[in-house]
Write an enzyme that holds these catalytic residues in place. Structure first.
Site, PDB file in Angstrom:
ATOM      1  N   GLN B 251       2.286 -18.891  27.920  1.00  0.00           N
ATOM      2  CA  GLN B 251       2.005 -19.733  29.081  1.00  0.00           C
ATOM      3  C   GLN B 251       3.295 -20.308  29.655  1.00  0.00           C
ATOM      4  O   GLN B 251       3.506 -20.315  30.876  1.00  0.00           O
ATOM      5  CB  GLN B 251       1.085 -20.895  28.667  1.00  0.00           C
ATOM      6  CG  GLN B 251       0.431 -21.612  29.817  1.00  0.00           C
ATOM      7  CD  GLN B 251      -0.383 -20.655  30.651  1.00  0.00           C
ATOM      8  OE1 GLN B 251      -0.099 -20.452  31.811  1.00  0.00           O
ATOM      9  NE2 GLN B 251      -1.384 -20.025  30.058  1.00  0.00           N
ATOM     10  N   HIS B 254       5.614 -18.467  32.255  1.00  0.00           N
ATOM     11  CA  HIS B 254       5.170 -18.235  33.633  1.00  0.00           C
ATOM     12  C   HIS B 254       6.072 -18.910  34.646  1.00  0.00           C
ATOM     13  O   HIS B 254       6.397 -18.358  35.685  1.00  0.00           O
ATOM     14  CB  HIS B 254       3.759 -18.814  33.838  1.00  0.00           C
ATOM     15  CG  HIS B 254       2.681 -17.804  33.655  1.00  0.00           C
ATOM     16  ND1 HIS B 254       2.542 -16.734  34.479  1.00  0.00           N
ATOM     17  CD2 HIS B 254       1.679 -17.709  32.744  1.00  0.00           C
ATOM     18  CE1 HIS B 254       1.504 -16.004  34.081  1.00  0.00           C
ATOM     19  NE2 HIS B 254       0.962 -16.572  33.029  1.00  0.00           N
ATOM     20  N   GLU B 319      -7.220 -25.183  32.269  1.00  0.00           N
ATOM     21  CA  GLU B 319      -7.485 -23.872  32.876  1.00  0.00           C
ATOM     22  C   GLU B 319      -7.876 -22.869  31.773  1.00  0.00           C
ATOM     23  O   GLU B 319      -8.905 -22.229  31.852  1.00  0.00           O
ATOM     24  CB  GLU B 319      -6.227 -23.405  33.612  1.00  0.00           C
ATOM     25  CG  GLU B 319      -6.392 -22.081  34.321  1.00  0.00           C
ATOM     26  CD  GLU B 319      -5.058 -21.519  34.811  1.00  0.00           C
ATOM     27  OE1 GLU B 319      -3.989 -22.043  34.406  1.00  0.00           O
ATOM     28  OE2 GLU B 319      -5.093 -20.545  35.577  1.00  0.00           O
ATOM     29  N   HIS B 320      -7.008 -22.748  30.763  1.00  0.00           N
ATOM     30  CA  HIS B 320      -7.292 -21.873  29.619  1.00  0.00           C
ATOM     31  C   HIS B 320      -7.445 -22.726  28.359  1.00  0.00           C
ATOM     32  O   HIS B 320      -6.616 -23.598  28.113  1.00  0.00           O
ATOM     33  CB  HIS B 320      -6.134 -20.912  29.341  1.00  0.00           C
ATOM     34  CG  HIS B 320      -5.752 -20.060  30.520  1.00  0.00           C
ATOM     35  ND1 HIS B 320      -4.752 -20.409  31.388  1.00  0.00           N
ATOM     36  CD2 HIS B 320      -6.248 -18.871  30.953  1.00  0.00           C
ATOM     37  CE1 HIS B 320      -4.633 -19.454  32.310  1.00  0.00           C
ATOM     38  NE2 HIS B 320      -5.528 -18.514  32.082  1.00  0.00           N
ATOM     39  N   ASP B 353      -6.121 -12.447  30.646  1.00  0.00           N
ATOM     40  CA  ASP B 353      -5.282 -12.340  31.842  1.00  0.00           C
ATOM     41  C   ASP B 353      -5.338 -10.948  32.446  1.00  0.00           C
ATOM     42  O   ASP B 353      -5.265 -10.780  33.659  1.00  0.00           O
ATOM     43  CB  ASP B 353      -3.808 -12.622  31.488  1.00  0.00           C
ATOM     44  CG  ASP B 353      -3.552 -14.076  31.177  1.00  0.00           C
ATOM     45  OD1 ASP B 353      -4.407 -14.910  31.520  1.00  0.00           O
ATOM     46  OD2 ASP B 353      -2.489 -14.381  30.588  1.00  0.00           O
ATOM     47  N   HIS B 412     -38.700 -34.379  66.786  1.00  0.00           N
ATOM     48  CA  HIS B 412     -39.014 -33.615  65.573  1.00  0.00           C
ATOM     49  C   HIS B 412     -40.514 -33.689  65.288  1.00  0.00           C
ATOM     50  O   HIS B 412     -41.151 -32.686  64.963  1.00  0.00           O
ATOM     51  CB  HIS B 412     -38.249 -34.174  64.367  1.00  0.00           C
ATOM     52  CG  HIS B 412     -36.804 -33.754  64.301  1.00  0.00           C
ATOM     53  ND1 HIS B 412     -35.894 -34.073  65.278  1.00  0.00           N
ATOM     54  CD2 HIS B 412     -36.106 -33.044  63.364  1.00  0.00           C
ATOM     55  CE1 HIS B 412     -34.697 -33.575  64.928  1.00  0.00           C
ATOM     56  NE2 HIS B 412     -34.810 -32.946  63.779  1.00  0.00           N
TER      57      HIS B 412
END
Lengths: 423, 423
Positions: B251, B254, B319-320, B353, B412
């Protein structure tokens, strides 16, 4: 209403109130003050904007009891029947978590989880809108959201409209705060001493509420920012002229920015509807609003045939579409873009606005091209589940490492390969 | 990595690049120029920013053929296997239109329609990301989107990376334009002579792309604006130290803003992982990026027991999430907020991934509280269907009119009552 012949460049006029720079600044200041000062800012703004001095932001049980004494049986029956229908429809929208397995031991899945909390904005002002409360609360409840909060600006006497309290109580909503405007949105997004923050804010409001929702988006989720309401009626020569006129007017009475459009291949029908609209308009209590709406945003579009009419509808991507043709069901498959489709002469739009069970919070301003009615899905989220076996990793590990290296991510490749060593 | 003891106010540092005012102005200008000048603006900006002089914006068949000559068999095999898995998983996400009927003749339903078109942004620059292409294109294809367009900035020689063209071709994407940055987003949102507009834009990009997506949102739909990638590993004392360290590093490599967090009740494990991370870090090609990320955003949080660890995970809403405990499946039901959950020691994040089949476009920055992985649903929309019978309207009309009048909307009520006259 003006009658125009279709040509390829046709469009309907739609105006979105995006707010002024000045309004944007006011909203930013209000949000900042609520974040800093919490409850104190809420009571300050409520006194300033709603002219109500509150001892307690939270609605008390006695207020709800009192509200019931002001609602008649007929109203209560109507509200309860609507709630039942709306709940029934939304219960059919629920989706299940699922998983899939492979022989190599892999398990993949999609887990559905309700949001922890949702905040519903209920506008105050001249009228009360119990239907808005139902349409926001019920999908959240059916989704399984545990904490549902309602906020609404008090009247100067410090109270909410009885029908608002009764509708909330009928739905089982117990956490209600007397606060409105941008300050209420700020409280829901960031929390105060009294009002804990929520994960998602939904519900309609004025331009200050809309701007505040836009500003807090990302911190919390929001529903769409709604534009003015619109209807397109697709009709052929056999359609009932009085019904069409009544339905166009029911849209036009909402708002001077509302848009009512008839699309038909029949010039005769077009002219008859234009005349009938004028006639029915005369006796409406909200005549001036409806008239202003029709003059600016009303239109009757005459096409050469049904296929062309359908083409126009898809180009307009209306919020509401009524199909008043001989065989309305035959046309549904050709409609690519609409928030809700009402079929046949008894499916007047107010049936869906209030009662049938479908949600009345629908994509406006052409966004039906890519957006959906509010639904149970809007109050859940998905989580992917990945369970990989040793066997699966041994078999596929080199492929995974190949793609990782293709993307220049060596540590990704090594995270796989370290697990394959000595296997 | 720093080791901290859990306390109730714990948070992880996450930074979102929201762009500068200056960048915002540049993006607004680019979008304006593309709207005004169309293709001419696209070739102008492509020469200016990408230093490529193009005769033709559209990728030609020969370029794709040429690209295949530069890809080896092993790569092609890996890409094809990934595509097959991703397609298989997403096919399980499709939902059906449905309807329900009542004895009184009412028919209500929910119609699912794919979007007409979708545009996928593929970043250019130093590396190619075939996995991004798969993760965006496949859900759109499975949803049934008819027109799928890809845009990507060319290299100075006027070409796209071979692996980008090959991946697109393997997926069946044929409409590819060599244009990137804010100008590409503007073209997709408003259309030019060569590039017809789309309904939704997805895919990652730099800050100019992100700002442009934000600006055109509403005109078209967009996917989420992604923040830096994050992983949380939840591990107990029996977990494999080397695997955890490798995954945290995968991670961290990245992006300097990426966040890697370990949550564990084991102080022994915490210290061992910290040491192992340092060791594995030494030989990484992207060592500097990973180190910067770990120093700023990396953390090992030591809790007192598993329940507390789970609480931390739900607060972080990562996220993960990797669960490396003795019985990972037992914990899934307690995780309320995560984009994707990886179970057990063979489910390293890169498995998801690239390869397993689930989507790697996931909610970042805590938005897993209310957002979901990219899915087939993101490329469809719903339309409500309401077909009311005469009988249903006669039975329920007065209730509908009651609610309409409660809201002050007389037209209406009359739209309903006009249909009940003489019944």
């Amino acid at each position: 209403m003006k009658i125009v012949q279709y040509d390829a460049d046709i469009s309907i006029k739609r105006d979105l109130d995006s707010g002024t720079e000045e309004q944007g600044k006011v909203v930013t200041e209000i949000i900042g003050k609520v974040r800093q000062e919490g409850d104190a800012a809420l009571t300050y703004f409520t006194e300033k904007f709603d002219r109500a001095v509150l001892e307690d932001l939270k609605v008390q049980e006695e207020e709800v009891k009192q509200a019931y004494t002001e609602i008649d049986e007929e109203t209560l029956d109507a509200l309860r029947a609507a709630i039942e229908n709306i709940r029934d429809f939304h219960q059919r929208q629920t989706t299940q978590s699922w998983f899939t397995t492979k022989a190599d031991g892999t398990m993949l899945g999609q887990k559905i989880t309700p949001l922890d909390s949702a905040g519903l904005y209920v506008p105050g002002g001249k009228a009360a809108y119990p239907s808005s409360i139902m349409m926001n609360v019920i999908p959240a409840q059916v989704a399984g959201v545990e904490r549902i909060v309602m906020v609404s600006p008090p009247q100067p006497n410090g109270q909410l409209e009885p029908v608002v309290l009764v509708t909330a109580h009928e739905l089982g909503v117990e956490e209600i705060y007397k606060v409105g405007g941008a300050q209420a949105i700020a409280a829901l997004a960031y929390g105060t001493e009294t009002i804990p923050k929520v994960d998602k804010i939904t519900g309609p409001g004025n331009i200050f509420v809309a701007l505040a929702k836009r500003e807090v988006f990302g911190e919390v989720d929001i529903d769409m920012i709604a534009g003015p309401s619109e209807i397109v009626v697709l009709a052929d020569e056999q359609a009932n002229i009085a019904y069409i006129a009544a339905d166009l007017l029911s849209q036009a009475e909402h708002d001077e920015l509302a848009s009512s459009v008839l699309v038909t291949e029949s010039q005769v029908l077009a002219e008859a509807v234009a005349k009938e609209v004028q006639k029915q308009l005369e006796t409406l209590p909200r005549k001036e609003i409806a008239q202003a709406s029709l003059e600016q945003y009303g239109q009757i579009i005459v096409t050469t045939n049904l296929e062309e009419s359908i083409k126009v509808v898809n180009e307009l991507a209306p919020e509401h579409l009524e199909i008043l043709t001989k065989e309305p069901l035959n046309i549904v498959g050709k409609i690519r873009h609409a928030g809700a489709i009402f079929l046949g002469e008894y499916s007047s739009e107010p049936v869906g606005d209030y009662f049938a069970g479908t949600n009345h919070i629908l994509p406006t301003n052409g966004t039906a091209r890519f957006s959906s009615p509010l639904s149970v899905d809007d109050f859940t989220k998905k989580t992917s589940i990945i369970s990989y076996s040793e066997k699966a990793l041994v078999e596929n590990g080199s492929k995974i490492a190949t793609i990782a290296r293709l993307e220049g991510l060596e540590a990704h490749a090594r995270a796989i390969e370290i697990r394959l060593e000595e296997k």
